[in-house]
Design an enzyme around this catalytic site. Sequence first.
Site, mmCIF file in Angstrom:
data_model
loop_
_atom_site.group_PDB
_atom_site.id
_atom_site.type_symbol
_atom_site.label_atom_id
_atom_site.label_comp_id
_atom_site.label_asym_id
_atom_site.label_seq_id
_atom_site.Cartn_x
_atom_site.Cartn_y
_atom_site.Cartn_z
ATOM 1 N N LEU A 281 -1.102 -3.645 -5.807
ATOM 2 C CA LEU A 281 -1.694 -2.348 -6.120
ATOM 3 C C LEU A 281 -0.588 -1.539 -7.028
ATOM 4 C CD1 LEU A 281 -3.265 0.292 -5.700
ATOM 5 C CD2 LEU A 281 -2.045 0.447 -3.517
ATOM 6 N N SER A 282 -0.805 -0.949 -8.022
ATOM 7 C CA SER A 282 -0.007 0.040 -8.819
ATOM 8 C C SER A 282 1.227 -0.605 -9.485
ATOM 9 C CB SER A 282 0.356 1.060 -7.679
ATOM 10 O OG SER A 282 1.122 2.179 -8.473
#
Length: 501
Positions: A168-169
Site C-alpha cells: 500500500l502507498s
Amino acid sequence: MPPSVPHHRLPRTRRVRRLFRRIAFTAVLGLVAATPIATAAAPPAAAAAGGLQQVTGFGSNPGNLQMYEYTPAGLPANAPLVVALHGCAQTADAYYTNSGWPQFADRWGFDVVFPQTTSANNALSCFSWFDAAEDSRGKGEAASIVQMVEHAKQSRGSDGRRVYVTGLSAGGGMTADLLAAYPDVFAGGSVASGLPAQCATSQAAASGCQTGPQKLSPAQWGDKVRGGYPGYTGPWPRVAIWQGTSDYTVYPANATALRDQWTDVWGIGQTPSSTDTLPGNTTRSVYNDSAGQPAVETYTVSGMGHGLAVSPGPGAEQCGRAAAYFLNTICSTYYTGVFWGLDGGTPGGGGDRLPAPAGVTVTGVTDATASLSWNAVAGAASYAVFRNGTKAASPAGTTYTDTGLTAATAYRYTVAAVDGSGTAGAASAQVTATTTGGAPARCFTATNYAQVAAGRAHTTGGYVYANGSEANMGLYNVFVTHTLKESPAGYFVIADSGCTG
C-alpha cells in the site's frame, strides 16, 4: 546496517542522507498529516500474541528491516508465499490486522511475510521506493525483503515458483520496484495506491511522482522495468493495480502509468481485453497475455480516497477491518488472490473455472421477496447466488426467488456458475434489488461532523462511515457534506445524487 551500530558511527554520507529523509519526507508522503494513524501503530509485541511472529536472523539485512510472519496451523511444505508491505507510519501488525491476508492464508493455505521498516530508516516509517540505494536489485531494503523470501523458502518450504508481493502507498511503490528488480523471484504483484517502478530515483522527485508522474510513453515506462534486471527476458510477474478515483495523496495518474508500464513489459498493448463491474463501485479492466490469460488487471474504485480497499463482513468475498487507510469498499485481497491463483485456479485469474453468468437481472420484488434471472453458462451443474456477499442459495436453473426479506431494504446480489466438482466460477456483475413497503425513506443533508453528532454515522481513524451500510463518507470535518437516506430505520446509505423514498 546492523541495529547495533551507533548512529554517530555511520559513514557521513549515509548520515546526511538519512537526516535529509527525516526533514524532507514529511512533505512527500504527507498522508499522516491528514489523519492520525492511532489504530495502525500498535507495537509489534501485540502482534505476536495474535498469531504474527517476529523472525530474526533471516540474513545480513542490508536495509535494516524487521521480518514478521504469519503461517496457518498445519500448513504443508510447498505452499505459496505472499509478501505484504505496509504504508507510511503503519506497522506490520496494522497490515496483519486490517488487510485480510491472514484470513485468506487460512482459507487457501499460504504463508505471509510482513516486512516492517521504522523511523530509523525513514522519518515516517515509509519504505524507500524513491532511493536507488534501497529499492534496486541487491541493495538495501529490496535485498532485505528478498532475504526474507529466501528464509521462508528454507524454513517453511515455501514454493519458490509461487511467491507474490503486495503493498500500500509507499509499500506499493516498493512493490513495483521489487517486481522490476526481482522478476525472477516474484510470480505476481499487487500495487495499491502506489507508484510505477522507478518513478522517482531521488527524494526531490518523489513528491512529483505522487501528484503526477512523468508523461512517458508505455515503452519508456517499460524500459524502467527492463532496466531493473538487465538481460532478463521473462517470464514477467502478473500485476494487479488498485486505485481510488478520489485519491489526492497518490493521484490516479499513477495507476495509468502502472498500467502502461506493465502492459508494455508484457507486450500486450493498453486496450483492455474485457471490463466488468465489481462490488464497491469498482471497475475491473483485464489485459490478457498471448495465451488469453490475464497478465495485468486494473481495479478502479470510484470515490475511494487513499488506502487499501477492504470489505469487512462474513461473506466469501469480504475481508479486513476498516481503519485509517483501510477503506470499506471492496475486498482487494480476495480479488488479488484469485488473480494470482491462490484460490486453486489458474494464475492470472482462475482460467480453469467457469466464466461469470451474464445478464443477471432483477425480475421482480415484493415487500419480502426478490426474484432474479440470468443467462445459462455452458458446463454449469448449478449456480451459487450470493446476497450481500454471503451465499444464499444453490439453484439448478437460471432463476431464483429470495424470500424472507425485510421491507423497504436494498439487497446486493451476484451469481456464480458451479461446475460438476463443486468449484464456483467467477462472480457476475452485482445487481441491487430493493424490496417494497415499509415506512418511507427519510433523507438528511449535513456535514460529516453533523451526521456523526446526529447519530447517523460514526468515525474510525479520522474517517466517517454511514451507520448500517458502512459507506465511507470521507474525512471527519465540517467541510465535507453528504446526503444520507435512512431505510429501514437505523440503516443509512449515501444518496448525494438524489434521495427518494
